[in-house]
Design a protein around this motif. Structure first.
Motif, PDB file in Angstrom:
ATOM      1  N   SER A 105       0.803  -1.220   0.000  1.00  0.00           N
ATOM      2  CA  SER A 105       0.000   0.000   0.000  1.00  0.00           C
ATOM      3  C   SER A 105       0.839   1.275   0.000  1.00  0.00           C
ATOM      4  O   SER A 105       0.540   2.218  -0.738  1.00  0.00           O
ATOM      5  N   LYS A 106       1.894   1.314   0.802  1.00  0.00           N
ATOM      6  CA  LYS A 106       2.685   2.549   0.893  1.00  0.00           C
ATOM      7  C   LYS A 106       3.442   2.853  -0.402  1.00  0.00           C
ATOM      8  O   LYS A 106       3.362   3.981  -0.907  1.00  0.00           O
ATOM      9  N   PRO A 107       4.185   1.891  -0.989  1.00  0.00           N
ATOM     10  CA  PRO A 107       4.863   2.209  -2.257  1.00  0.00           C
ATOM     11  C   PRO A 107       3.895   2.548  -3.381  1.00  0.00           C
ATOM     12  O   PRO A 107       4.180   3.423  -4.207  1.00  0.00           O
ATOM     13  N   VAL A 108       2.729   1.870  -3.421  1.00  0.00           N
ATOM     14  CA  VAL A 108       1.747   2.176  -4.466  1.00  0.00           C
ATOM     15  C   VAL A 108       1.152   3.563  -4.239  1.00  0.00           C
ATOM     16  O   VAL A 108       0.946   4.328  -5.189  1.00  0.00           O
ATOM     17  N   ALA A 109       0.896   3.912  -2.975  1.00  0.00           N
ATOM     18  CA  ALA A 109       0.358   5.242  -2.664  1.00  0.00           C
ATOM     19  C   ALA A 109       1.338   6.333  -3.088  1.00  0.00           C
ATOM     20  O   ALA A 109       0.939   7.364  -3.652  1.00  0.00           O
ATOM     21  N   GLU A 110       2.619   6.114  -2.829  1.00  0.00           N
ATOM     22  CA  GLU A 110       3.619   7.125  -3.190  1.00  0.00           C
ATOM     23  C   GLU A 110       3.710   7.310  -4.700  1.00  0.00           C
ATOM     24  O   GLU A 110       3.808   8.441  -5.190  1.00  0.00           O
ATOM     25  N   ILE A 111       3.668   6.199  -5.442  1.00  0.00           N
ATOM     26  CA  ILE A 111       3.760   6.352  -6.900  1.00  0.00           C
ATOM     27  C   ILE A 111       2.468   6.954  -7.454  1.00  0.00           C
ATOM     28  O   ILE A 111       2.492   7.707  -8.437  1.00  0.00           O
ATOM     29  N   GLY A 162      -6.116   3.278   0.168  1.00  0.00           N
ATOM     30  CA  GLY A 162      -6.740   4.551   0.519  1.00  0.00           C
ATOM     31  C   GLY A 162      -6.184   5.116   1.813  1.00  0.00           C
ATOM     32  O   GLY A 162      -5.890   6.312   1.909  1.00  0.00           O
ATOM     33  N   LYS A 163      -6.020   4.255   2.800  1.00  0.00           N
ATOM     34  CA  LYS A 163      -5.487   4.704   4.100  1.00  0.00           C
ATOM     35  C   LYS A 163      -4.033   5.159   3.976  1.00  0.00           C
ATOM     36  O   LYS A 163      -3.589   6.048   4.705  1.00  0.00           O
ATOM     37  N   ALA A 164      -3.272   4.546   3.057  1.00  0.00           N
ATOM     38  CA  ALA A 164      -1.883   4.964   2.853  1.00  0.00           C
ATOM     39  C   ALA A 164      -1.799   6.277   2.081  1.00  0.00           C
ATOM     40  O   ALA A 164      -0.844   7.041   2.235  1.00  0.00           O
ATOM     41  N   LEU A 165      -2.806   6.549   1.249  1.00  0.00           N
ATOM     42  CA  LEU A 165      -2.820   7.791   0.469  1.00  0.00           C
ATOM     43  C   LEU A 165      -3.131   9.014   1.325  1.00  0.00           C
ATOM     44  O   LEU A 165      -2.597  10.101   1.086  1.00  0.00           O
ATOM     45  N   VAL A 166      -3.997   8.847   2.308  1.00  0.00           N
ATOM     46  CA  VAL A 166      -4.494   9.992   3.085  1.00  0.00           C
ATOM     47  C   VAL A 166      -3.381  10.858   3.667  1.00  0.00           C
ATOM     48  O   VAL A 166      -3.386  12.084   3.474  1.00  0.00           O
ATOM     49  N   PRO A 167      -2.387  10.301   4.385  1.00  0.00           N
ATOM     50  CA  PRO A 167      -1.348  11.182   4.947  1.00  0.00           C
ATOM     51  C   PRO A 167      -0.501  11.877   3.885  1.00  0.00           C
ATOM     52  O   PRO A 167       0.086  12.928   4.157  1.00  0.00           O
ATOM     53  N   LEU A 168      -0.451  11.317   2.675  1.00  0.00           N
ATOM     54  CA  LEU A 168       0.293  11.966   1.591  1.00  0.00           C
ATOM     55  C   LEU A 168      -0.515  13.107   0.972  1.00  0.00           C
ATOM     56  O   LEU A 168       0.058  14.087   0.481  1.00  0.00           O
ATOM     57  N   LYS A 170      -3.093  14.879   2.592  1.00  0.00           N
ATOM     58  CA  LYS A 170      -3.524  15.913   3.545  1.00  0.00           C
ATOM     59  C   LYS A 170      -2.726  17.213   3.454  1.00  0.00           C
ATOM     60  O   LYS A 170      -3.302  18.293   3.611  1.00  0.00           O
ATOM     61  N   PRO A 171      -1.403  17.174   3.226  1.00  0.00           N
ATOM     62  CA  PRO A 171      -0.683  18.453   3.096  1.00  0.00           C
ATOM     63  C   PRO A 171      -1.149  19.289   1.907  1.00  0.00           C
ATOM     64  O   PRO A 171      -0.946  20.504   1.890  1.00  0.00           O
ATOM     65  N   PHE A 172      -1.788  18.643   0.928  1.00  0.00           N
ATOM     66  CA  PHE A 172      -2.252  19.362  -0.258  1.00  0.00           C
ATOM     67  C   PHE A 172      -3.695  19.846  -0.118  1.00  0.00           C
ATOM     68  O   PHE A 172      -4.040  20.927  -0.589  1.00  0.00           O
ATOM     69  N   SER A 173      -4.536  19.026   0.512  1.00  0.00           N
ATOM     70  CA  SER A 173      -5.949  19.389   0.584  1.00  0.00           C
ATOM     71  C   SER A 173      -6.636  18.667   1.738  1.00  0.00           C
ATOM     72  O   SER A 173      -6.328  17.508   2.029  1.00  0.00           O
ATOM     73  N   SER A 174      -7.563  19.364   2.360  1.00  0.00           N
ATOM     74  CA  SER A 174      -8.376  18.758   3.419  1.00  0.00           C
ATOM     75  C   SER A 174      -9.713  18.265   2.876  1.00  0.00           C
ATOM     76  O   SER A 174     -10.507  17.675   3.606  1.00  0.00           O
ATOM     77  N   LYS A 175      -9.951  18.502   1.590  1.00  0.00           N
ATOM     78  CA  LYS A 175     -11.240  18.143   0.974  1.00  0.00           C
ATOM     79  C   LYS A 175     -11.180  16.714   0.427  1.00  0.00           C
ATOM     80  O   LYS A 175     -11.164  16.489  -0.784  1.00  0.00           O
ATOM     81  N   ILE A 176     -11.128  15.761   1.341  1.00  0.00           N
ATOM     82  CA  ILE A 176     -11.013  14.354   0.956  1.00  0.00           C
ATOM     83  C   ILE A 176     -12.362  13.671   1.157  1.00  0.00           C
ATOM     84  O   ILE A 176     -12.891  13.618   2.267  1.00  0.00           O
ATOM     85  N   ASN A 177     -12.921  13.174   0.063  1.00  0.00           N
ATOM     86  CA  ASN A 177     -14.228  12.515   0.069  1.00  0.00           C
ATOM     87  C   ASN A 177     -14.047  11.027  -0.199  1.00  0.00           C
ATOM     88  O   ASN A 177     -13.204  10.635  -1.014  1.00  0.00           O
ATOM     89  N   LYS A 187     -18.425   5.470  10.247  1.00  0.00           N
ATOM     90  CA  LYS A 187     -17.012   5.167  10.474  1.00  0.00           C
ATOM     91  C   LYS A 187     -16.124   6.107   9.665  1.00  0.00           C
ATOM     92  O   LYS A 187     -15.070   6.549  10.139  1.00  0.00           O
ATOM     93  N   ILE A 188     -16.542   6.421   8.443  1.00  0.00           N
ATOM     94  CA  ILE A 188     -15.785   7.359   7.607  1.00  0.00           C
ATOM     95  C   ILE A 188     -15.770   8.742   8.254  1.00  0.00           C
ATOM     96  O   ILE A 188     -14.736   9.407   8.321  1.00  0.00           O
ATOM     97  N   ILE A 189     -16.931   9.175   8.756  1.00  0.00           N
ATOM     98  CA  ILE A 189     -17.038  10.486   9.416  1.00  0.00           C
ATOM     99  C   ILE A 189     -16.178  10.523  10.676  1.00  0.00           C
ATOM    100  O   ILE A 189     -15.489  11.517  10.950  1.00  0.00           O
ATOM    101  N   ASN A 190     -16.198   9.430  11.448  1.00  0.00           N
ATOM    102  CA  ASN A 190     -15.416   9.373  12.689  1.00  0.00           C
ATOM    103  C   ASN A 190     -13.915   9.480  12.438  1.00  0.00           C
ATOM    104  O   ASN A 190     -13.158   9.878  13.327  1.00  0.00           O
ATOM    105  N   GLN A 191     -13.493   9.118  11.224  1.00  0.00           N
ATOM    106  CA  GLN A 191     -12.072   9.227  10.882  1.00  0.00           C
ATOM    107  C   GLN A 191     -11.733  10.581  10.271  1.00  0.00           C
ATOM    108  O   GLN A 191     -10.600  10.817   9.855  1.00  0.00           O
ATOM    109  N   GLY A 192     -12.738  11.464  10.222  1.00  0.00           N
ATOM    110  CA  GLY A 192     -12.491  12.838   9.802  1.00  0.00           C
ATOM    111  C   GLY A 192     -12.673  13.104   8.325  1.00  0.00           C
ATOM    112  O   GLY A 192     -12.204  14.131   7.815  1.00  0.00           O
ATOM    113  N   PHE A 193     -13.397  12.208   7.628  1.00  0.00           N
ATOM    114  CA  PHE A 193     -13.579  12.381   6.191  1.00  0.00           C
ATOM    115  C   PHE A 193     -15.056  12.477   5.835  1.00  0.00           C
ATOM    116  O   PHE A 193     -15.932  12.167   6.644  1.00  0.00           O
TER     117      PHE A 193
END
Length: 210
Positions: A105-111, A162-168, A170-177, A187-193
């Motif tokens: 997940s992490k290497p795929v999220a970065e690419i 998806g979970k690996a993408l979020v921290p990458l 967030k520095p660009f945008s808080s509008k994550i749907n 559960k999605i709302i409780n995680q701040g999305f």
């Protein structure tokens, strides 16, 4: 007596899947039987009844799985869930089919982030123009460019990737749907999305990850 694990990791190798300490731990805890490269069905007919675990993604039709009375889990080394085993039978008999997706997940999220920035800023296009000696500079070189910052982002699915993408992102945008029919909106709302319908995602989001 050690439990038996069948090792059939092609196209990967055990050294690629496991670190040296973990591979040594595996060898100490289990008796490993390595599947041959040819005549695999004959091998499984003769050995699957002994195995508690299978490391790999071999063809496992129902008639083979019915012999696997001790089998607890199949560890799919590519996380691609090929249509080559009877998943319903595994589910009914409590045989876990385990994915290795957290590893990827992490290497795929970065690419994925890299591709996003390349598409938005036309980096790949500018590189091709440079190779063809048609490079543009200043405004002319940025007419097709766009910022990721403050974009409305959609994640179609909120699993390991998806979970690996979020921290990458967030520095660009808080509008994550997020649209994921398998996860309750609460559960999605409780995680701040923000949960969103699929139709609304394709209508409103400017960048979508599938």
């Amino acid at each position: 007596m050690k439990d038996i694990a069948i090792v059939d990791p092609y196209p990967r190798t055990m050294e690629l899947i496991f670190s040296k300490p973990k591979l040594n731990e595996l060898k100490n805890k289990f008796k490993l039987i390595f599947a041959p490269k040819t005549n695999k069905q004959k091998f499984y007919i003769n050995n699957i009844h002994k195995a508690k675990f299978i490391i790999g993604q071999p063809d496992l039709p129902k008639f083979l799985l019915m012999k696997a009375k001790k089998l607890k889990a199949v560890i799919n080394v590519e996380s691609n869930f090929l249509d080559n085993m009877d998943y319903n039978y595994c589910f009914d008999k409590g045989i876990h089919v385990i994915a290795t997706s957290p590893v990827f997940s992490k290497p795929v999220a970065e690419i994925a982030l890299g591709f996003t920035l390349s598409l938005l800023r036309n980096i790949h296009g500018a590189n091709q123009d440079f190779i063809n000696k048609k490079e543009k500079y200043g405004l002319d070189g940025n007419l097709k460019s766009s910022l990721l910052s403050d974009k409305r982002i959609g994640l179609l699915g909120f699993g390991d990737l998806g979970k690996a993408l979020v921290p990458l992102l967030k520095p660009f945008s808080s509008k994550i749907n997020i649209y994921d029919p398998w996860i309750p909106n609460k559960k999605i709302i409780n995680q701040g999305f923000k949960p969103i319908t699929l139709k609304k995602m394709f209508k409103e989001c400017e960048v979508i990850y599938v």
